[in-house]
Design a protein around this motif. Sequence first.
Motif, mmCIF file in Angstrom:
data_model
loop_
_atom_site.group_PDB
_atom_site.id
_atom_site.type_symbol
_atom_site.label_atom_id
_atom_site.label_comp_id
_atom_site.label_asym_id
_atom_site.label_seq_id
_atom_site.Cartn_x
_atom_site.Cartn_y
_atom_site.Cartn_z
ATOM 1 N N SER A 107 71.469 62.366 56.947
ATOM 2 C CA SER A 107 70.398 62.947 57.744
ATOM 3 C C SER A 107 70.911 64.083 58.615
ATOM 4 C CB SER A 107 69.754 61.871 58.633
ATOM 5 O OG SER A 107 68.760 62.426 59.452
ATOM 6 N N THR A 108 69.964 64.954 59.009
ATOM 7 C CA THR A 108 70.269 66.051 59.944
ATOM 8 C C THR A 108 69.550 65.802 61.260
ATOM 9 O OG1 THR A 108 68.398 67.325 59.067
ATOM 10 C CG2 THR A 108 70.550 67.676 58.038
ATOM 11 N N ALA A 109 69.440 64.560 61.654
ATOM 12 C CA ALA A 109 68.650 64.188 62.823
ATOM 13 C C ALA A 109 69.280 64.701 64.112
ATOM 14 C CB ALA A 109 68.504 62.671 62.889
ATOM 15 N N ALA A 110 68.392 65.002 65.088
ATOM 16 C CA ALA A 110 68.828 65.350 66.440
ATOM 17 C C ALA A 110 68.568 64.202 67.412
ATOM 18 C CB ALA A 110 68.107 66.609 66.920
ATOM 19 N N GLU A 111 67.680 63.278 67.031
ATOM 20 C CA GLU A 111 67.358 62.150 67.890
ATOM 21 C C GLU A 111 67.056 60.929 67.032
ATOM 22 O OE1 GLU A 111 64.740 61.798 71.805
ATOM 23 O OE2 GLU A 111 63.480 61.698 70.002
ATOM 24 N N ALA A 112 67.438 59.762 67.525
ATOM 25 C CA ALA A 112 67.155 58.497 66.853
ATOM 26 C C ALA A 112 66.666 57.488 67.888
ATOM 27 C CB ALA A 112 68.388 57.957 66.139
ATOM 28 N N VAL A 113 65.645 56.726 67.518
ATOM 29 C CA VAL A 113 65.061 55.735 68.413
ATOM 30 C C VAL A 113 65.274 54.353 67.806
ATOM 31 C CG1 VAL A 113 62.968 54.908 69.533
ATOM 32 C CG2 VAL A 113 63.327 57.379 69.218
ATOM 33 N N PHE A 114 65.927 53.468 68.598
ATOM 34 C CA PHE A 114 66.141 52.090 68.192
ATOM 35 C C PHE A 114 65.212 51.208 69.025
ATOM 36 C CE2 PHE A 114 69.855 54.304 66.896
ATOM 37 C CZ PHE A 114 70.442 53.609 65.851
ATOM 38 N N ALA A 115 64.272 50.541 68.376
ATOM 39 C CA ALA A 115 63.286 49.716 69.080
ATOM 40 C C ALA A 115 63.373 48.280 68.590
ATOM 41 C CB ALA A 115 61.879 50.260 68.871
ATOM 42 N N VAL A 116 63.537 47.353 69.543
ATOM 43 C CA VAL A 116 63.589 45.924 69.229
ATOM 44 C C VAL A 116 62.464 45.247 69.997
ATOM 45 C CG1 VAL A 116 64.983 43.836 69.211
ATOM 46 C CG2 VAL A 116 66.092 46.070 69.012
ATOM 47 N N GLU A 117 61.617 44.528 69.304
ATOM 48 C CA GLU A 117 60.498 43.867 69.971
ATOM 49 C C GLU A 117 60.156 42.563 69.277
ATOM 50 O OE1 GLU A 117 56.904 46.131 69.703
ATOM 51 O OE2 GLU A 117 57.415 46.950 67.739
ATOM 52 N N ALA A 118 59.599 41.642 70.041
ATOM 53 C CA ALA A 118 59.129 40.363 69.509
ATOM 54 C C ALA A 118 57.638 40.471 69.256
ATOM 55 C CB ALA A 118 59.428 39.241 70.494
ATOM 56 N N THR A 119 57.211 40.259 68.024
ATOM 57 C CA THR A 119 55.809 40.368 67.650
ATOM 58 C C THR A 119 55.352 39.047 67.041
ATOM 59 O OG1 THR A 119 56.277 41.171 65.413
ATOM 60 C CG2 THR A 119 56.177 42.815 67.175
ATOM 61 N N ALA A 120 54.094 39.019 66.613
ATOM 62 C CA ALA A 120 53.540 37.805 66.011
ATOM 63 C C ALA A 120 54.225 37.469 64.690
ATOM 64 C CB ALA A 120 52.034 37.980 65.788
ATOM 65 N N GLU A 121 54.708 38.479 63.989
ATOM 66 C CA GLU A 121 55.367 38.221 62.706
ATOM 67 C C GLU A 121 56.855 37.946 62.853
ATOM 68 O OE1 GLU A 121 55.285 41.575 60.075
ATOM 69 O OE2 GLU A 121 55.424 43.025 61.706
ATOM 70 N N GLY A 122 57.391 38.038 64.074
ATOM 71 C CA GLY A 122 58.800 37.751 64.300
ATOM 72 C C GLY A 122 59.468 38.868 65.082
ATOM 73 N N THR A 123 60.791 38.904 65.034
ATOM 74 C CA THR A 123 61.562 39.958 65.699
ATOM 75 C C THR A 123 61.616 41.172 64.787
ATOM 76 O OG1 THR A 123 62.915 38.291 66.819
ATOM 77 C CG2 THR A 123 63.766 40.535 66.752
ATOM 78 N N VAL A 124 61.272 42.334 65.349
ATOM 79 C CA VAL A 124 61.199 43.567 64.567
ATOM 80 C C VAL A 124 62.170 44.577 65.157
ATOM 81 C CG1 VAL A 124 59.732 45.442 63.745
ATOM 82 C CG2 VAL A 124 58.789 43.137 63.992
ATOM 83 N N LEU A 125 63.015 45.125 64.309
ATOM 84 C CA LEU A 125 63.910 46.223 64.693
ATOM 85 C C LEU A 125 63.524 47.448 63.886
ATOM 86 C CD1 LEU A 125 66.429 47.574 65.932
ATOM 87 C CD2 LEU A 125 67.766 46.555 64.078
ATOM 88 N N THR A 126 63.203 48.525 64.606
ATOM 89 C CA THR A 126 62.809 49.772 63.963
ATOM 90 C C THR A 126 63.763 50.875 64.386
ATOM 91 O OG1 THR A 126 60.490 49.084 64.032
ATOM 92 C CG2 THR A 126 60.939 51.397 63.585
ATOM 93 N N VAL A 127 64.282 51.592 63.418
ATOM 94 C CA VAL A 127 65.164 52.731 63.686
ATOM 95 C C VAL A 127 64.519 53.964 63.070
ATOM 96 C CG1 VAL A 127 67.480 53.691 63.440
ATOM 97 C CG2 VAL A 127 67.167 51.210 63.626
ATOM 98 N N ARG A 128 64.144 54.908 63.923
ATOM 99 C CA ARG A 128 63.511 56.149 63.458
ATOM 100 C C ARG A 128 64.344 57.343 63.880
ATOM 101 N NH1 ARG A 128 57.121 55.203 65.085
ATOM 102 N NH2 ARG A 128 56.754 53.382 63.731
ATOM 103 N N ASP A 129 64.467 58.305 63.004
ATOM 104 C CA ASP A 129 65.129 59.565 63.372
ATOM 105 C C ASP A 129 64.229 60.712 62.961
ATOM 106 O OD1 ASP A 129 66.022 60.796 60.665
ATOM 107 O OD2 ASP A 129 66.739 58.728 60.515
ATOM 108 N N ASP A 130 64.500 61.871 63.529
ATOM 109 C CA ASP A 130 63.647 63.043 63.284
ATOM 110 C C ASP A 130 64.275 64.025 62.308
ATOM 111 O OD1 ASP A 130 65.727 63.905 64.801
ATOM 112 O OD2 ASP A 130 64.521 64.868 66.358
ATOM 113 N N GLY A 131 65.261 63.557 61.590
ATOM 114 C CA GLY A 131 65.951 64.474 60.687
ATOM 115 C C GLY A 131 65.334 64.527 59.305
ATOM 116 N N VAL A 132 65.808 65.488 58.553
ATOM 117 C CA VAL A 132 65.405 65.634 57.157
ATOM 118 C C VAL A 132 66.548 65.109 56.297
ATOM 119 C CG1 VAL A 132 64.784 67.243 55.327
ATOM 120 C CG2 VAL A 132 64.013 67.648 57.684
ATOM 121 N N PRO A 133 66.301 64.153 55.411
ATOM 122 C CA PRO A 133 67.382 63.633 54.574
ATOM 123 C C PRO A 133 68.077 64.736 53.800
ATOM 124 C CG PRO A 133 65.425 62.265 54.376
ATOM 125 C CD PRO A 133 65.025 63.487 55.156
ATOM 126 N N LYS A 134 69.407 64.672 53.765
ATOM 127 C CA LYS A 134 70.181 65.682 53.047
ATOM 128 C C LYS A 134 69.992 65.565 51.550
ATOM 129 C CE LYS A 134 73.814 65.544 56.570
ATOM 130 N NZ LYS A 134 75.243 65.215 56.853
#
Length: 366
Positions: A294-321
């Motif tokens: 990736s050519t990302a400049a920022e990445a967001v790591f989000a961990v939260e407890a939801t009704a379906e269980g523990t969710v970890l989401t990692v998002r970046d703003d880059g364009v895949p190489k």
Amino acid sequence: MPPHRLPAPPGLKGFLLCCTGLGVGVAWDALTGVYPSGWIGWLTLALALGLYAVQISLAFGDRPAQGRWVLGALAVLVTGMGLAYGSGWLYMFPLVAVACALVVPFGRALQVALLALAAVTASVVWFNGDGISPIMAFSWGSFSVGVVVGFIVHLHTVIAELEHTRRLLAEAAVAEERLRFSRDLHDLLGHTLSVIVVKAEAVRRLAVRDPGRAAGQAADIESVGRQALTEVREAVTGYREGTLATELQRARETLAAAGVAVVVRRAGEPPSAGAEALLCWVVREAVTNILRHSTAAEAVFAVEATAEGTVLTVRDDGVPKDSGRPPGSGLRGLSERLAGVGGRVTAGPLPEGGFEVRAVLRSAGS
């Protein structure tokens, strides 16, 4: 009907010895002059015992189907001699029942065969002029002997199949452990080597204009290398543990060295220790993907407890190489790892741009 091949014989000597006891009556008849010529009794007895021995060898060998022809010949010989001379040949019907139990598959087929043999036995005893007691004794004796031997052989076959299944399960467990170990090493070394490459690039860029920072990055490389050695040793012994907070901090430092800003968000109850260990693998794989693809400049790591269980989401703003590249073995291994505990991992580009890795671990109550 498929051939009824038996496993290694359960007490083959016992099956061979029973023919000796059952043939005593015929031998006695030959000695006491029941037959017009003595050689008739000895010859037919030897033929019957020979057929029985051949049938046993075929039943426990690699030609079980041919044993049925031998069984038929033995049954015809015993029935014919029983009709002609009776007496000692009536005791040979249980021998036919034993041979039948070794050839015919246990179940309905064996029941029908033994009932037919019992009927033939009763008819031969009746033909010789005996009453109801001998008829019941010989026919019931032949049937019960066949049932008992058939059950013993069936039990032996089941035990042999269970032993074979146990060996297969043991081999599968070894293969699964090898797969787990190779997956762990791939994730560990892939992540660590990516970090080392990034920091080495930073050292190369800073070596001339900022030797102090370059030395700091070089020290980080040494630290990462030592940590990798420790993690590999722990992975080998199967006791590798880590906290999600520590892993997120490592991700922040690693991506910062590559020029990627990291935002960490946590909400809800903290996951269990087992869930944290799995989420650490997700964080490592996500960081490795950002560094490699990736050519990302920022990445967001989000961990939260939801009704379906523990969710970890990692998002970046880059364009895949390499957007046309199929998912790597790291993501596949991660999916297998989480699927083993009822979780799942999805990864792919976002409509608004960027890339997302999302892992869901179901809680114990969901």
